[in-house]
Design an enzyme around this catalytic site. Structure first.
Site, PDB file in Angstrom:
ATOM      1  N   THR A  34       0.846  -1.189   0.000  1.00 31.83           N
ATOM      2  CA  THR A  34       0.000   0.000   0.000  1.00 31.83           C
ATOM      3  C   THR A  34       0.878   1.234   0.000  1.00 31.83           C
ATOM      4  OG1 THR A  34      -0.123   0.182   2.408  1.00 31.83           O
ATOM      5  CG2 THR A  34      -1.812  -1.173   1.340  1.00 31.83           C
ATOM      6  N   CYS A  35       0.422   2.275  -0.638  1.00 32.42           N
ATOM      7  CA  CYS A  35       1.128   3.557  -0.631  1.00 32.42           C
ATOM      8  C   CYS A  35       0.986   4.157   0.762  1.00 32.42           C
ATOM      9  CB  CYS A  35       0.536   4.488  -1.680  1.00 32.42           C
ATOM     10  SG  CYS A  35       1.215   6.149  -1.612  1.00 32.42           S
TER      11      CYS A  35
END
Length: 130
Positions: A79-80
């Site tokens: 995930t960013c």
């Protein structure tokens, strides 16, 4: 010809069909001669990593499905970190760093920066965004 794929998912875990479509594509892809190395969750897609998601009894458990795909086929789930923090999606490391009482990232997911996605753009044969 064996191609290496990376998926980018930028839609929420529920509320739209797109994340489920991305999962189905990923699941079909691992059954071919091609290789899926990672799924990068960006923008609202980071909600796919929430350990607090509880689908209704008649709904598909998408977070669990991503975890199973990762374990079974060695697909990295990233995930960013910036998008995740803005949306209240916090890993153990960020919870400690920001002195929060707990984290809510499901096991099997890890947070990374856009550098991880950039690396994927350079090394994968195909990038597919959902």
């Amino acid at each position: 010809m064996n191609l290496t794929y990376v998926l980018v998912v930028s839609t929420p875990v529920y509320g739209r069909q797109t994340s489920l479509t991305a999962y189905r594509f990923a699941n079909a892809l691992v059954k071919t001669e091609h290789t899926l190395t990672r799924v990068f969750f960006y923008q609202d897609g980071v909600t796919n990593a929430s350990s607090l998601t509880v689908p209704a009894n008649d709904e598909f458990a998408l977070v669990t499905a991503w975890q199973t795909l990762s374990k079974k086929h060695g697909v990295e789930l990233e995930t960013c970190v910036a998008a995740a923090l803005r949306r209240g999606q916090v890993s153990n490391e960020e919870a400690k760093q920001y002195q929060l009482s707990s984290s809510n990232m499901a096991s099997g997911f890890m947070q990374t920066g856009l550098g991880g996605l950039s690396e994927s753009l350079l090394t994968a044969d195909r990038i597919v965004q959902f």
